[in-house]
Design a protein around this motif. Structure first.
Motif, PDB file in Angstrom:
ATOM      1  N   LEU A 214       0.848  -1.185   0.000  1.00 32.85           N
ATOM      2  CA  LEU A 214       0.000   0.000   0.000  1.00 32.85           C
ATOM      3  C   LEU A 214       0.886   1.237   0.000  1.00 32.85           C
ATOM      4  CD1 LEU A 214      -2.326  -1.129   2.943  1.00 32.85           C
ATOM      5  CD2 LEU A 214      -2.573  -1.694   0.523  1.00 32.85           C
ATOM      6  N   LEU A 215       0.422   2.295  -0.672  1.00 33.58           N
ATOM      7  CA  LEU A 215       1.180   3.544  -0.714  1.00 33.58           C
ATOM      8  C   LEU A 215       0.233   4.716  -0.563  1.00 33.58           C
ATOM      9  CD1 LEU A 215       4.004   4.585  -3.128  1.00 33.58           C
ATOM     10  CD2 LEU A 215       1.966   6.000  -2.996  1.00 33.58           C
ATOM     11  N   THR A 216       0.589   5.662   0.293  1.00 35.59           N
ATOM     12  CA  THR A 216      -0.135   6.931   0.381  1.00 35.59           C
ATOM     13  C   THR A 216       0.822   8.051   0.011  1.00 35.59           C
ATOM     14  OG1 THR A 216      -1.531   8.364   1.762  1.00 35.59           O
ATOM     15  CG2 THR A 216       0.301   7.265   2.864  1.00 35.59           C
ATOM     16  N   TYR A 217       0.289   9.040  -0.749  1.00 33.14           N
ATOM     17  CA  TYR A 217       1.185  10.043  -1.337  1.00 33.14           C
ATOM     18  C   TYR A 217       0.404  11.321  -1.603  1.00 33.14           C
ATOM     19  CZ  TYR A 217       5.298  11.235  -4.315  1.00 33.14           C
ATOM     20  OH  TYR A 217       6.436  11.771  -4.852  1.00 33.14           O
ATOM     21  N   ASN A 218       0.832  12.419  -0.990  1.00 31.25           N
ATOM     22  CA  ASN A 218       0.326  13.747  -1.332  1.00 31.25           C
ATOM     23  C   ASN A 218       1.176  14.252  -2.496  1.00 31.25           C
ATOM     24  OD1 ASN A 218      -0.003  16.593  -1.517  1.00 31.25           O
ATOM     25  ND2 ASN A 218      -0.755  16.673   0.570  1.00 31.25           N
TER      26      ASN A 218
ATOM     27  N   VAL B  46      -2.919   2.417  -4.187  1.00 28.67           N
ATOM     28  CA  VAL B  46      -2.285   3.733  -4.069  1.00 28.67           C
ATOM     29  C   VAL B  46      -3.342   4.771  -3.709  1.00 28.67           C
ATOM     30  CG1 VAL B  46      -1.005   5.514  -5.302  1.00 28.67           C
ATOM     31  CG2 VAL B  46      -0.540   3.091  -5.780  1.00 28.67           C
ATOM     32  N   ALA B  47      -3.126   5.485  -2.608  1.00 30.27           N
ATOM     33  CA  ALA B  47      -4.025   6.572  -2.189  1.00 30.27           C
ATOM     34  C   ALA B  47      -3.301   7.897  -2.414  1.00 30.27           C
ATOM     35  CB  ALA B  47      -4.401   6.411  -0.723  1.00 30.27           C
ATOM     36  N   LEU B  48      -3.898   8.764  -3.225  1.00 27.75           N
ATOM     37  CA  LEU B  48      -3.279  10.045  -3.561  1.00 27.75           C
ATOM     38  C   LEU B  48      -4.108  11.198  -3.021  1.00 27.75           C
ATOM     39  CD1 LEU B  48      -2.331   9.473  -7.321  1.00 27.75           C
ATOM     40  CD2 LEU B  48      -0.941   9.003  -5.286  1.00 27.75           C
TER      41      LEU B  48
ATOM     42  N   GLY C 195      -8.577  16.934  -5.900  1.00 27.82           N
ATOM     43  CA  GLY C 195      -9.115  16.087  -4.853  1.00 27.82           C
ATOM     44  C   GLY C 195      -8.303  14.855  -4.543  1.00 27.82           C
ATOM     45  N   LEU C 196      -9.019  13.770  -4.204  1.00 33.36           N
ATOM     46  CA  LEU C 196      -8.449  12.507  -3.760  1.00 33.36           C
ATOM     47  C   LEU C 196      -8.597  11.464  -4.855  1.00 33.36           C
ATOM     48  CD1 LEU C 196     -10.335  12.385  -0.330  1.00 33.36           C
ATOM     49  CD2 LEU C 196      -8.012  13.242  -0.696  1.00 33.36           C
ATOM     50  N   ALA C 197      -7.690  10.494  -4.864  1.00 32.96           N
ATOM     51  CA  ALA C 197      -7.817   9.389  -5.804  1.00 32.96           C
ATOM     52  C   ALA C 197      -7.269   8.119  -5.183  1.00 32.96           C
ATOM     53  CB  ALA C 197      -7.075   9.687  -7.104  1.00 32.96           C
ATOM     54  N   ILE C 198      -7.849   6.995  -5.569  1.00 27.78           N
ATOM     55  CA  ILE C 198      -7.319   5.679  -5.235  1.00 27.78           C
ATOM     56  C   ILE C 198      -7.115   4.932  -6.539  1.00 27.78           C
ATOM     57  CG2 ILE C 198      -7.686   3.492  -4.030  1.00 27.78           C
ATOM     58  CD1 ILE C 198      -9.445   4.984  -2.030  1.00 27.78           C
ATOM     59  N   LEU C 199      -5.920   4.376  -6.714  1.00 28.30           N
ATOM     60  CA  LEU C 199      -5.574   3.600  -7.902  1.00 28.30           C
ATOM     61  C   LEU C 199      -5.192   2.190  -7.477  1.00 28.30           C
ATOM     62  CD1 LEU C 199      -4.367   6.700  -8.226  1.00 28.30           C
ATOM     63  CD2 LEU C 199      -3.555   5.815 -10.385  1.00 28.30           C
ATOM     64  N   SER C 200      -5.491   1.210  -8.332  1.00 28.27           N
ATOM     65  CA  SER C 200      -5.087  -0.161  -8.041  1.00 28.27           C
ATOM     66  C   SER C 200      -5.117  -0.984  -9.317  1.00 28.27           C
ATOM     67  CB  SER C 200      -6.014  -0.796  -6.995  1.00 28.27           C
ATOM     68  OG  SER C 200      -5.577  -2.101  -6.673  1.00 28.27           O
ATOM     69  N   ASP C 201      -4.216  -1.973  -9.368  1.00 30.05           N
ATOM     70  CA  ASP C 201      -4.281  -2.944 -10.459  1.00 30.05           C
ATOM     71  C   ASP C 201      -5.051  -4.190 -10.032  1.00 30.05           C
ATOM     72  OD1 ASP C 201      -2.461  -4.083  -8.712  1.00 30.05           O
ATOM     73  OD2 ASP C 201      -0.948  -4.524 -10.231  1.00 30.05           O
ATOM     74  N   LEU C 202      -5.648  -4.155  -8.847  1.00 31.29           N
ATOM     75  CA  LEU C 202      -6.502  -5.222  -8.349  1.00 31.29           C
ATOM     76  C   LEU C 202      -7.963  -4.844  -8.581  1.00 31.29           C
ATOM     77  CD1 LEU C 202      -4.623  -5.732  -4.970  1.00 31.29           C
ATOM     78  CD2 LEU C 202      -4.530  -7.255  -6.949  1.00 31.29           C
TER      79      LEU C 202
END
Length: 239
Positions: free
Chosen positions: A4-8, A36-38, A78-85
């Motif tokens: 998991l990764l969080t990143y501003n 990934v949480a951006l 805003g916010l985004a969540i990305l995943s290859d799952l």
């Protein structure tokens, strides 16, 4: 284990004042993160004629979900969540605001991700920067029935809390959740990226979610790609 990764990402603007989403892409790819949480995502770059977030997800071969928190000069932010799952949107929405209205409405984004360890509830957020009272109210809301309190099964909270490890909002969340920590003495500060002094970017587990190998990614690229360092942790198999 799913990383998991969080990143501003600071609107994809680096410490050299250059706007370059490709640097963020490289950081995410090199991290090996599957979820990934951006925060501070800029949806589009009109001068490039493309949606920066959409392009980022495409190049990473990930799906994404987006939650608008503000609109500046015609561009969404805003916010985004990305995943290859496999990923399903659960909800997105605002968090409490006790002080005066500001251009950005603090919010959260909730998705459900299918990992090798089973279904994981993922909530991305970015808490208020100016008001301690707002941060505490937002932390309470995230623990309540509309968010983590209503999540069934393992869950993680990821994001920029604008709260160091001694701050009341952090302590309130850490008392109820399992904060991802490093096994090393270093607390892995994430801000500011060029000379990190404090960790305000966090990953926390709920409902039995166990996190391991947590650390900030401090490289030549991450020091310039944004004003925050990315923070990663691995979702450990259940006992």
């Amino acid at each position: 284990m799913a990383r998991l990764l969080t990143y501003n990402v600071h609107s994809f603007i680096g410490t050299d004042r250059k706007r370059d989403p490709r640097r963020i892409e490289h950081v995410i790819r090199e991290s090996g993160a599957r979820v990934v949480a951006l925060q501070e995502v800029r949806w589009s770059a009109r001068h490039e004629g493309a949606h920066a977030l959409q392009t980022l997800a495409r190049d990473l071969k990930m799906d994404f979900r987006f939650q608008r928190t503000a609109t500046f000069a015609g561009e969404q932010f805003g916010l985004a969540i990305l995943s290859d799952l496999p990923m399903r949107l659960v909800k997105g929405g605002p968090l409490p605001r006790l002080g005066p209205a500001l251009p950005e409405r603090r919010s959260a984004l909730w998705v459900e991700v299918e990992t090798a360890q089973g279904t994981l509830q993922v909530i991305c957020t970015h808490l208020a920067v100016l008001s301690r009272r707002d941060r505490m109210a937002q932390a309470e809301a995230l623990l309540g029935p509309d968010w983590l309190g209503g999540a069934e099964g393992p869950a993680v909270l990821m994001g920029d809390l604008n709260a160091g490890m001694r701050a009341p909002a952090y302590k309130r969340l850490a008392a109820a959740l399992a904060c991802a920590r490093s096994d090393l003495p270093d607390r892995h500060p994430t801000f500011p990226s060029w000379m990190p002094l404090t960790r305000i970017d966090h990953i926390m587990g709920a409902n039995g979610a166990r996190l391991e190998n947590a650390h900030a990614l401090r490289t030549a690229l991450t020091r310039v790609a944004s004003d925050h360092l990315p923070f990663v942790a691995e979702l450990a198999p259940p006992h």
